[in-house]
Design a protein around this motif. Structure first.
Motif, PDB file in Angstrom:
ATOM      1  N   VAL A  47       2.326   1.421 -27.641  1.00 14.95           N
ATOM      2  CA  VAL A  47       3.770   1.667 -27.727  1.00 14.95           C
ATOM      3  C   VAL A  47       4.520   0.925 -26.617  1.00 14.95           C
ATOM      4  O   VAL A  47       5.505   0.228 -26.903  1.00 14.95           O
ATOM      5  N   PRO A  48       4.098   1.014 -25.352  1.00 14.24           N
ATOM      6  CA  PRO A  48       4.806   0.239 -24.322  1.00 14.24           C
ATOM      7  C   PRO A  48       4.742  -1.267 -24.574  1.00 14.24           C
ATOM      8  O   PRO A  48       5.714  -1.980 -24.310  1.00 14.24           O
ATOM      9  N   GLN A  50       4.570  -2.788 -27.528  1.00 14.60           N
ATOM     10  CA  GLN A  50       5.503  -3.086 -28.614  1.00 14.60           C
ATOM     11  C   GLN A  50       6.949  -3.033 -28.121  1.00 14.60           C
ATOM     12  O   GLN A  50       7.770  -3.877 -28.474  1.00 14.60           O
ATOM     13  N   ARG A  51       7.256  -2.076 -27.268  1.00 12.84           N
ATOM     14  CA  ARG A  51       8.594  -1.971 -26.697  1.00 12.84           C
ATOM     15  C   ARG A  51       8.936  -3.235 -25.897  1.00 12.84           C
ATOM     16  O   ARG A  51      10.048  -3.765 -26.003  1.00 12.84           O
ATOM     17  N   ILE A  54       9.658  -6.187 -28.255  1.00 15.79           N
ATOM     18  CA  ILE A  54      10.987  -6.064 -28.863  1.00 15.79           C
ATOM     19  C   ILE A  54      12.074  -6.413 -27.843  1.00 15.79           C
ATOM     20  O   ILE A  54      13.018  -7.138 -28.152  1.00 15.79           O
ATOM     21  N   ARG A  55      11.919  -5.943 -26.597  1.00 14.16           N
ATOM     22  CA  ARG A  55      12.895  -6.265 -25.554  1.00 14.16           C
ATOM     23  C   ARG A  55      12.942  -7.761 -25.268  1.00 14.16           C
ATOM     24  O   ARG A  55      13.975  -8.285 -24.865  1.00 14.16           O
TER      25      ARG A  55
END
Length: 144
Positions: A47-48, A50-51, A54-55
């Motif tokens: 999750v981190p 992927q975040r 995206i950022r």
């Protein structure tokens, strides 16, 4: 693949030291879990990661941790690292598996081919490879 030692770059080591100092985790985890988690540290970075993708305005369907592994191994090859060293860094058991991760094309291949043509041929002079005339100072144009 089991437990193994994983070398990291000096820049990453420095960043991890800075990150650890910013965390207020008494156990010293660089990636501590949330307050209600079973474990004191994150069990997955999916999750981190992927975040962060995206950022960075990248496509999370194309930029995955596994793709980054292919990228890192390919960059090591392009930097001139030998395959046994890459195998040690990546933790692969066989060189065949390392080769599955290497993707070279385009300018890398062009540069490798150009290395064959290093200019050594330009150092050959006709005078050294042709017979001289009777006076010994004019080439005849024939190989001796």
């Amino acid at each position: 693949a089991g437990e193994r030692e994983q070398p990291i770059t000096p820049a990453l080591a420095d960043m991890l030291v800075r990150q650890r100092k910013m965390e207020d985790d008494e156990n010293g985890w660089v990636f501590p879990a949330g307050r209600r988690a079973k474990h004191p540290h994150r069990m997955s970075m999916a999750v981190p990661f992927q975040r962060a993708v995206i950022r960075a305005k990248l496509n999370p369907e194309k930029v995955t941790p596994h793709v980054m592994r292919h990228t890192a191994i390919t960059r090591l090859v392009k930097a001139g690292a030998d395959l046994p060293t890459i195998q040690k860094i990546s933790g692969h058991k066989t060189l065949a598996m390392v080769l599955r991760y290497v993707h070279v094309h385009g300018t890398h291949i062009d540069d490798a081919i150009a290395a064959i043509d290093t200019g050594k041929f330009a150092t050959i002079t006709p005078e050294l490879h042709t017979a001289s005339d009777e006076a010994g100072d004019q080439p005849q144009g024939k190989v001796a």
